[in-house]
Design a protein around this motif. Structure first.
Motif, PDB file in Angstrom:
ATOM      1  N   ALA A 218      30.696  30.134  41.819  1.00 49.90           N
ATOM      2  CA  ALA A 218      30.408  28.841  42.430  1.00 49.90           C
ATOM      3  C   ALA A 218      31.377  27.761  41.991  1.00 49.90           C
ATOM      4  CB  ALA A 218      28.973  28.418  42.106  1.00 49.90           C
ATOM      5  N   ASP A 219      32.034  27.927  40.835  1.00 50.38           N
ATOM      6  CA  ASP A 219      32.973  26.909  40.350  1.00 50.38           C
ATOM      7  C   ASP A 219      34.394  27.132  40.865  1.00 50.38           C
ATOM      8  OD1 ASP A 219      33.829  29.079  38.889  1.00 50.38           O
ATOM      9  OD2 ASP A 219      33.351  28.240  36.917  1.00 50.38           O
ATOM     10  N   GLY A 220      34.584  28.077  41.803  1.00 48.70           N
ATOM     11  CA  GLY A 220      35.889  28.304  42.406  1.00 48.70           C
ATOM     12  C   GLY A 220      36.714  29.386  41.753  1.00 48.70           C
ATOM     13  N   ARG A 221      36.198  30.001  40.688  1.00 50.58           N
ATOM     14  CA  ARG A 221      36.956  31.069  40.038  1.00 50.58           C
ATOM     15  C   ARG A 221      36.757  32.402  40.744  1.00 50.58           C
ATOM     16  NH1 ARG A 221      34.966  31.713  34.317  1.00 50.58           N
ATOM     17  NH2 ARG A 221      33.079  30.665  35.125  1.00 50.58           N
ATOM     18  N   ILE A 222      37.813  33.209  40.716  1.00 49.54           N
ATOM     19  CA  ILE A 222      37.783  34.579  41.228  1.00 49.54           C
ATOM     20  C   ILE A 222      38.206  35.483  40.079  1.00 49.54           C
ATOM     21  CG2 ILE A 222      38.675  36.192  42.937  1.00 49.54           C
ATOM     22  CD1 ILE A 222      39.510  33.552  44.513  1.00 49.54           C
ATOM     23  N   LEU A 223      37.327  36.404  39.683  1.00 47.25           N
ATOM     24  CA  LEU A 223      37.589  37.274  38.547  1.00 47.25           C
ATOM     25  C   LEU A 223      37.760  38.709  39.006  1.00 47.25           C
ATOM     26  CD1 LEU A 223      34.785  35.959  36.141  1.00 47.25           C
ATOM     27  CD2 LEU A 223      37.085  35.031  36.454  1.00 47.25           C
ATOM     28  N   LEU A 224      38.712  39.401  38.408  1.00 50.78           N
ATOM     29  CA  LEU A 224      38.809  40.857  38.539  1.00 50.78           C
ATOM     30  C   LEU A 224      38.258  41.440  37.243  1.00 50.78           C
ATOM     31  CD1 LEU A 224      42.281  41.475  40.226  1.00 50.78           C
ATOM     32  CD2 LEU A 224      40.014  41.430  41.258  1.00 50.78           C
ATOM     33  N   HIS A 225      37.097  42.092  37.344  1.00 47.60           N
ATOM     34  CA  HIS A 225      36.374  42.520  36.148  1.00 47.60           C
ATOM     35  C   HIS A 225      36.250  44.031  36.109  1.00 47.60           C
ATOM     36  CE1 HIS A 225      33.872  41.377  32.714  1.00 47.60           C
ATOM     37  NE2 HIS A 225      33.127  42.435  33.007  1.00 47.60           N
ATOM     38  N   ASN A 226      36.583  44.615  34.951  1.00 43.10           N
ATOM     39  CA  ASN A 226      36.454  46.054  34.744  1.00 43.10           C
ATOM     40  C   ASN A 226      35.037  46.353  34.249  1.00 43.10           C
ATOM     41  OD1 ASN A 226      36.522  48.719  33.428  1.00 43.10           O
ATOM     42  ND2 ASN A 226      38.732  48.621  33.788  1.00 43.10           N
ATOM     43  N   LEU A 227      34.282  47.090  35.044  1.00 45.20           N
ATOM     44  CA  LEU A 227      32.894  47.382  34.694  1.00 45.20           C
ATOM     45  C   LEU A 227      32.795  48.350  33.517  1.00 45.20           C
ATOM     46  CD1 LEU A 227      31.439  47.915  38.293  1.00 45.20           C
ATOM     47  CD2 LEU A 227      31.439  45.810  36.941  1.00 45.20           C
ATOM     48  N   LYS A 228      33.730  49.274  33.443  1.00 46.05           N
ATOM     49  CA  LYS A 228      33.664  50.297  32.397  1.00 46.05           C
ATOM     50  C   LYS A 228      33.916  49.710  31.021  1.00 46.05           C
ATOM     51  CE  LYS A 228      35.247  55.014  31.549  1.00 46.05           C
ATOM     52  NZ  LYS A 228      36.134  56.104  32.052  1.00 46.05           N
ATOM     53  N   THR A 229      34.873  48.783  30.922  1.00 50.60           N
ATOM     54  CA  THR A 229      35.213  48.192  29.621  1.00 50.60           C
ATOM     55  C   THR A 229      34.584  46.815  29.427  1.00 50.60           C
ATOM     56  OG1 THR A 229      37.234  47.198  30.516  1.00 50.60           O
ATOM     57  CG2 THR A 229      37.399  49.432  29.611  1.00 50.60           C
ATOM     58  N   ASN A 230      33.924  46.286  30.460  1.00 54.92           N
ATOM     59  CA  ASN A 230      33.346  44.942  30.433  1.00 54.92           C
ATOM     60  C   ASN A 230      34.390  43.920  30.014  1.00 54.92           C
ATOM     61  OD1 ASN A 230      31.500  42.852  30.586  1.00 54.92           O
ATOM     62  ND2 ASN A 230      30.663  43.209  28.547  1.00 54.92           N
ATOM     63  N   ALA A 231      35.524  43.954  30.727  1.00 53.60           N
ATOM     64  CA  ALA A 231      36.622  43.032  30.412  1.00 53.60           C
ATOM     65  C   ALA A 231      37.153  42.429  31.699  1.00 53.60           C
ATOM     66  CB  ALA A 231      37.745  43.766  29.688  1.00 53.60           C
ATOM     67  N   THR A 232      37.423  41.122  31.677  1.00 55.12           N
ATOM     68  CA  THR A 232      38.031  40.443  32.812  1.00 55.12           C
ATOM     69  C   THR A 232      39.538  40.636  32.747  1.00 55.12           C
ATOM     70  OG1 THR A 232      36.269  38.796  32.956  1.00 55.12           O
ATOM     71  CG2 THR A 232      38.378  38.230  33.959  1.00 55.12           C
TER      72      THR A 232
ATOM     73  N   SER B 113      41.403  25.857  44.759  1.00 53.40           N
ATOM     74  CA  SER B 113      41.433  24.426  44.473  1.00 53.40           C
ATOM     75  C   SER B 113      40.177  23.696  44.920  1.00 53.40           C
ATOM     76  CB  SER B 113      42.674  23.797  45.141  1.00 53.40           C
ATOM     77  OG  SER B 113      42.639  24.035  46.534  1.00 53.40           O
ATOM     78  N   GLU B 114      39.538  24.173  45.976  1.00 50.81           N
ATOM     79  CA  GLU B 114      38.408  23.418  46.499  1.00 50.81           C
ATOM     80  C   GLU B 114      37.223  24.349  46.791  1.00 50.81           C
ATOM     81  OE1 GLU B 114      39.456  21.151  49.882  1.00 50.81           O
ATOM     82  OE2 GLU B 114      41.077  20.069  48.926  1.00 50.81           O
ATOM     83  N   GLY B 115      36.072  23.983  46.289  1.00 53.18           N
ATOM     84  CA  GLY B 115      34.826  24.614  46.679  1.00 53.18           C
ATOM     85  C   GLY B 115      34.548  25.951  46.046  1.00 53.18           C
ATOM     86  N   PRO B 116      33.315  26.432  46.224  1.00 50.41           N
ATOM     87  CA  PRO B 116      32.907  27.726  45.678  1.00 50.41           C
ATOM     88  C   PRO B 116      33.520  28.885  46.460  1.00 50.41           C
ATOM     89  CG  PRO B 116      31.150  26.802  46.997  1.00 50.41           C
ATOM     90  CD  PRO B 116      32.221  25.744  46.929  1.00 50.41           C
ATOM     91  N   VAL B 117      33.533  30.062  45.841  1.00 50.78           N
ATOM     92  CA  VAL B 117      34.053  31.275  46.478  1.00 50.78           C
ATOM     93  C   VAL B 117      32.869  31.974  47.149  1.00 50.78           C
ATOM     94  CG1 VAL B 117      35.326  33.423  46.163  1.00 50.78           C
ATOM     95  CG2 VAL B 117      35.807  31.452  44.685  1.00 50.78           C
ATOM     96  N   THR B 118      32.763  31.864  48.444  1.00 51.70           N
ATOM     97  CA  THR B 118      31.600  32.386  49.154  1.00 51.70           C
ATOM     98  C   THR B 118      31.823  33.780  49.750  1.00 51.70           C
ATOM     99  OG1 THR B 118      32.287  31.260  51.173  1.00 51.70           O
ATOM    100  CG2 THR B 118      30.804  30.054  49.708  1.00 51.70           C
ATOM    101  N   SER B 119      33.083  34.236  49.806  1.00 50.14           N
ATOM    102  CA  SER B 119      33.351  35.544  50.399  1.00 50.14           C
ATOM    103  C   SER B 119      34.662  36.076  49.855  1.00 50.14           C
ATOM    104  CB  SER B 119      33.419  35.424  51.925  1.00 50.14           C
ATOM    105  OG  SER B 119      33.638  36.685  52.509  1.00 50.14           O
ATOM    106  N   LEU B 120      34.740  37.412  49.739  1.00 50.67           N
ATOM    107  CA  LEU B 120      35.955  38.073  49.261  1.00 50.67           C
ATOM    108  C   LEU B 120      36.252  39.269  50.155  1.00 50.67           C
ATOM    109  CD1 LEU B 120      35.239  38.103  45.412  1.00 50.67           C
ATOM    110  CD2 LEU B 120      37.095  36.859  46.526  1.00 50.67           C
TER     111      LEU B 120
END
Length: 234
Positions: free
Chosen positions: A206-220, A227-234
């Motif tokens: 919601a704060d505009g960040r987009i993370l690529l997160h590894n589920l196996k290692t629990n690491a971003t 720049s503007e608005g929340p990330v509503t779709s990828l």
């Protein structure tokens, strides 16, 4: 000289699809052969468009209440209408899934099962073949609302839930048990998508960040910020 825009708006879909105050019904995208179809709701109807030129391919029947959620599997369109889920084959209602005690706002097709989540944070697992309920789970964090669902590739019977407190939870859909709860990202999760790499998902916040997160290692692995608005779709 001013730069010409690379992309310009062409057509808007689902501009009046507001099933409940302050929330919007997501579109459902499906690949059929070489064509991609987009299903969206307009008040009490669903409409199907071709993705190449956004041509209207089909209009569903008029319902008695607004559509709260959509999911598509093959020729079947699942529509959440209040506490019930109605399955349509084109314009014909072929099945009704009943059992929730509050309005359904999330639907997700998982193999041959249908996942539904209601506003009281109760999740039901249904058999799509005969509309029977296979299991029920009372989600543990009742203070937060599930905002997105994703099936990580190669994770057998596993479903990843994201909520508006910024927490992801990995569930076993068959046993209805929590496998792992990820620490909060500090902002509400609005969307989760599988990346081309195994174990890695993209998370929109919601704060505009987009993370690529590894589920196996629990690491971003990577972080981007729009720049503007929340990330509503990828």
């Amino acid at each position: 000289m001013p730069r010409e825009p690379l992309f310009v708006p062409f057509r808007g879909l689902g501009l009046v699809s507001l099933p409940t105050e302050g929330s919007a019904c997501s579109v459902a995208v499906q690949q059929r052969g070489t064509q991609t179809f987009i299903t969206t709701s307009v008040d009490r109807q669903f409409q199907v468009f071709t993705a190449d030129k956004l041509r209207l391919a089909f209009v569903g029947p008029q319902m008695k209440a607004k559509i709260g959620a959509l999911a598509v599997h093959g020729d079947i369109t699942f529509t959440a209408r209040g506490q019930d889920i109605i399955a349509f084959h084109r314009q014909e209602a072929v099945a009704t899934f009943s059992g929730h005690v509050s309005d359904v706002y999330q639907l997700f097709v998982f193999g041959d099962s249908l996942i539904s989540i209601a506003e009281d944070q109760t999740m039901h697992v249904w058999s799509m073949s005969d509309a029977t309920r296979l299991g029920t789970l009372e989600l543990t964090n009742r203070e937060a609302s599930v905002t997105s669902m994703c099936h990580p590739h190669t994770y057998l019977n596993k479903l990843l839930l994201g909520d508006d407190s910024g927490v992801m939870t990995l569930l076993n859909v068959r046993t209805l048990r929590t496998i792992f709860t990820f620490p909060s990202f500090g902002s509400g999760i609005l969307c989760i998508e599988q990346s081309p790499a195994l174990d890695v998902v993209a998370v929109g916040l919601a704060d505009g960040r987009i993370l690529l997160h590894n589920l196996k290692t629990n690491a971003t692995l990577l972080q981007f910020t729009q720049s503007e608005g929340p990330v509503t779709s990828l």
